[in-house]
Design a protein around this motif. Sequence first.
Motif, mmCIF file in Angstrom:
data_model
loop_
_atom_site.group_PDB
_atom_site.id
_atom_site.type_symbol
_atom_site.label_atom_id
_atom_site.label_comp_id
_atom_site.label_asym_id
_atom_site.label_seq_id
_atom_site.Cartn_x
_atom_site.Cartn_y
_atom_site.Cartn_z
ATOM 1 N N HIS A 8 -5.180 5.110 -2.068
ATOM 2 C CA HIS A 8 -3.793 5.418 -1.715
ATOM 3 C C HIS A 8 -3.408 6.811 -2.223
ATOM 4 O O HIS A 8 -3.959 7.799 -1.749
ATOM 5 N N ASP A 53 4.061 1.473 -4.793
ATOM 6 C CA ASP A 53 2.736 1.984 -4.419
ATOM 7 C C ASP A 53 2.394 3.281 -5.168
ATOM 8 O O ASP A 53 1.419 3.966 -4.820
ATOM 9 N N HIS A 54 3.180 3.583 -6.227
ATOM 10 C CA HIS A 54 2.899 4.751 -7.091
ATOM 11 C C HIS A 54 2.974 4.405 -8.578
ATOM 12 O O HIS A 54 2.518 5.195 -9.406
ATOM 13 N N ASP A 139 5.055 11.855 -2.295
ATOM 14 C CA ASP A 139 5.444 11.444 -0.940
ATOM 15 C C ASP A 139 6.551 12.374 -0.459
ATOM 16 O O ASP A 139 7.621 12.444 -1.080
ATOM 17 N N HIS A 189 -2.587 9.047 0.622
ATOM 18 C CA HIS A 189 -1.527 8.261 1.283
ATOM 19 C C HIS A 189 -1.853 7.987 2.752
ATOM 20 O O HIS A 189 -1.017 8.159 3.642
HETATM 21 MN MN MN Z 1 4.196 5.949 -1.174
#
Ligand code: MN
Length: 225
Positions: A8, A53-54, A139, A189
């Motif tokens: 990711h 997701d981080h 992001d 990502h």
């Molecule tokens: Mn993200």
Amino acid sequence: MKFTFYGHACFGIETGGKKFLYDPFISANELAKDIDINSIEADYILLSHGHSDHVADVVAIAQRTNAQVIGAYEVVSWVQKQGVQNIHPLNFGSFNFEFGKVHFLPAWHSSAMPDGSYGGNPGGFLMHGGDLKYYYSGDTCLMMDMQLLPRYAKLDFAILPIGGNFTMDVDDAIIAADFIKCDKIIGVHFDTFGYIKIDHEQAKEKFKAAGKELILPKIGETITL
Ligand code: MN
Ligand code: NI
């Protein structure tokens, strides 16, 4: 300088005898199931924003390694509330750490913590650490602010999101590479969720046609830059 991809937007960078870990999201990532978070060492953990997701594995890794957690004030305050004491809060601007200078710069995105609490503003990191200069945008969509970066540093490489939907896609990342005047881009990502699946070969070809290199490391792979 070594770069290790953990899936990711999570990666480790080892330089100047220090280990930096960015945006730890591993144990909940099906694609990264072969990575054992207990095997990851870190002196510093940098968080671009508060989305799960981080930050999903930050507390476990920070508590085991005693790494210093660096990120937006609201993000690291949340991490502190989970029991992590070694933190360094930032807002947009710069600070001279013992390893070098960090500019924490805006990203166009959103930021809330996994429990829904306020996550401050999302950002990216320009690192002037050791001999190397690199940028991780976090992001973000493509943004004009990226044009400021060449005033600060001649980048050796940059880590940019390329999966689209939640962030820049490949085409916008190529424009971003122009803005930051950097021809060596490591893509992150992508592929983790259905919305952000990409064609790897086509992405690399697009960068090549623009006179740039796109590196897509495999999960668990370490590359020397
Ligand atoms: Mn993200
Ligand atoms: Ni996000």
